[in-house]
Scaffold this motif. Structure first.
Motif, short mmCIF file in Angstrom:
data_model
loop_
_atom_site.label_atom_id
_atom_site.label_comp_id
_atom_site.label_asym_id
_atom_site.label_seq_id
_atom_site.Cartn_x
_atom_site.Cartn_y
_atom_site.Cartn_z
N GLN A 106 0.25 -1.16 0.06
CA GLN A 106 -0.14 -0.36 0.21
C GLN A 106 0.70 1.47 -0.03
OE1 GLN A 106 -2.56 -0.67 -1.26
NE2 GLN A 106 -4.09 0.30 0.43
N ALA A 108 1.34 5.03 0.88
CA ALA A 108 1.31 6.41 1.01
C ALA A 108 1.96 7.70 0.86
CB ALA A 108 0.93 5.77 2.81
N TYR A 115 -4.56 6.33 6.99
CA TYR A 115 -4.99 5.63 5.20
C TYR A 115 -5.55 4.05 6.13
CZ TYR A 115 -0.91 8.43 2.76
OH TYR A 115 -0.84 9.09 2.18
N TRP A 157 0.57 -0.94 12.25
CA TRP A 157 -0.80 -1.23 11.08
C TRP A 157 -2.24 -1.97 12.15
CZ3 TRP A 157 -1.59 -1.99 6.22
CH2 TRP A 157 -0.16 -2.03 5.19
N PHE A 180 -3.47 2.12 8.68
CA PHE A 180 -1.71 2.14 8.87
C PHE A 180 -1.40 3.63 8.29
CE2 PHE A 180 -2.67 1.58 4.00
CZ PHE A 180 -1.43 2.08 3.50
N TYR A 181 0.02 4.03 8.38
CA TYR A 181 0.66 5.05 8.35
C TYR A 181 1.52 4.51 7.20
CZ TYR A 181 -1.54 6.37 12.78
OH TYR A 181 -2.61 6.47 13.63
N ALA A 182 2.38 5.95 6.88
CA ALA A 182 3.04 5.56 5.63
C ALA A 182 4.21 4.76 6.30
CB ALA A 182 2.98 6.58 4.45
N SER A 184 4.17 2.67 8.78
CA SER A 184 3.98 1.25 9.21
C SER A 184 5.11 0.44 9.09
CB SER A 184 2.31 1.48 9.61
OG SER A 184 1.96 2.18 9.88
N ALA A 209 3.66 -1.61 4.07
CA ALA A 209 3.46 0.20 3.59
C ALA A 209 4.60 0.70 2.55
CB ALA A 209 3.46 1.04 5.19
N GLN A 210 4.73 1.66 1.95
CA GLN A 210 5.28 1.89 0.84
C GLN A 210 5.27 3.82 0.46
OE1 GLN A 210 4.05 -0.06 -3.05
NE2 GLN A 210 6.15 -1.90 -2.19
#
Length: 420
Positions: A106, A108, A115, A157, A180-182, A184, A209-210
């Motif tokens: 994902q 971000a 997100y 997450w 999640f966050y960027a 994470s 997370a990407q």
């Protein structure tokens, strides 16, 4: 050492140690053991013993077969058999009930924004791939989902309890919202399905997370006053982003009516001007090419035609919100993929939306709060590449020659649709 005297077992007289018979009673003093001939089991007894062993073995095998089992192969898909039926149980993306999502990447934007995206539990019959969610869920005691690993404890997450979402994902048995966050990093999501018969099914999904760099273009930092300037920016995006299509590109357009259309070569977020500033409009066709990767989001744009051509078409996934399509032969054409549209207006077109795609899947199969007014045909369903039901919640159909021309027999829902 003194001799040890023995006693005659017959008359009680004392005997020397080496004596083998008694001189007093003339009886042997050695003990004799009776030797019995070996016993043989009768055939009936033998067969009875073998039958008992066989019954015992069958009972043990039956117990092993019927006792609760754990189905856990460490992936997002399990084949499960119960009561003579075999099911494919899998976790995956919305509107994609046949493909398990073992690995979810994902993108971000870098920052502390939270997100959210959905993951779905699907149940398919193994022999014919029909949706078996109802008969399967009747056998289920409970379903839970939780992250058993999360790389960043400060930005973890986490997920919501799985629940039915017929309005959002009608093919799914249950849907869980993933957060999640960027920053994470990586996390492992485990679905646990407890059956009423005691069986346990576990599914696993690895989330990654990407973090992406945000490229932001506005009228203040980029020339965007003509259609040529907008196209020049779009054509240079690969050079600007060094070919990394995972990074986010946001283009905020001024309140200009562009004389012509544009071709978008990659996924972008394209924003029209707000109502208070005046609308952003294109008088020529806008198209996202087949080479584009990622998802595009288009907001508050007007597509104004002169009675011919196609207002907007896309060969990749796109979500349109707050857009207007007026005066086209076809306002929105879905030919190579499926576009989703919320709060959009289709007015005075020959065809408002034309579904004519062999491939693709919905980002969302709800066409929510759209307005279809004075079109020859508001919605034409010629080819739809998925069996997912299409719905029009709170959408308005008014003054059209035909509201919905369902030529391909697609499943649709108009329960919350407004017709005037």
């Amino acid at each position: 050492m003194a001799d040890v005297l023995k006693i005659c077992p017959r008359c009680g007289a004392r005997l020397p140690e080496e004596a083998s018979f008694c001189p007093h009673c003339a009886q042997s003093v050695k003990e004799h053991k009776e030797v019995l001939p070996p016993r043989r089991l009768s055939r009936r007894a033998l067969y009875s013993a073998l039958a008992s062993l066989l019954i015992l073995a069958l009972a043990v095998a039956g117990w092993l077969y019927t006792r609760p089992k754990v189905y856990d192969n460490g992936t997002a898909e399990v084949i499960y058999t119960n009561s003579g039926a075999t099911y494919r149980v899998l976790a995956g993306w919305i509107n994609d009930r046949f493909n398990p999502a073992h690995q979810v990447n994902q993108p971000a934007d870098v920052g502390d924004m939270l997100y959210t995206f959905p993951q779905c539990l699907y149940i398919n019959r193994m022999e014919n791939s029909t949706n078996a969610k109802e008969e399967f869920m009747d056998q289920v005691k409970q379903v839970t989902a939780a992250f058993i690993e999360t790389e960043n404890e400060e930005l973890p997450w986490y997920c919501d309890e799985p629940v039915p979402r017929e309005d959002y994902a009608p093919d799914a048995a249950l849907v869980s919202s993933i957060h999640f966050y960027a920053g994470s990093g990586q996390g492992t999501l485990r679905w646990t399905i407890e059956m009423k018969n005691g069986d346990v099914i576990r599914l696993y999904q690895t989330m990654q997370a990407q973090p992406m760099e945000l490229y932001l273009f506005t009228p203040e930092n980029t020339p965007l006053n003509t259609v040529e300037e907008v196209q020049a920016l779009l054509d240079s995006l690969d050079v600007i982003t060094e070919g990394n299509h995972m990074n986010t590109v946001e283009i905020h357009l001024p309140p200009v009516t562009y004389d012509g259309g544009i071709t978008i070569p990659r996924g972008v977020n394209l924003y029209g001007a707000g109502e208070e500033e005046g609308r952003t409009a294109f008088t020529g066709p806008v198209r996202i090419t087949g080479q584009a990767t990622g998802v595009s989001w288009l907001y508050d744009l007007d597509f104004v035609g002169g009675g011919e051509g196609v207002g907007f078409s896309s060969s990749s996934r796109v979500f349109l919100q707050g857009c207007r399509f007026t005066g086209w032969r076809t306002g929105l054409l879905m030919q190579d993929n499926i576009a989703s549209a919320w709060n959009c207006t289709f007015e005075d077109n020959e065809t408002g939306i034309h579904f004519n795609a062999d491939t693709g899947s919905f980002m969302d199969s709800r066409y929510m709060e759209d307005v279809f007014r004075n079109n020859t045909t508001a919605v034409l369903l010629e080819r739809v590449p998925t069996e997912t039901a299409i719905s029009f919640p709170e959408s308005l159909f008014s003054g059209n020659g035909a509201d919905i021309d369902n030529r391909c027999g697609q499943e649709i829902s108009i329960a919350d649709t407004i017709f005037e």
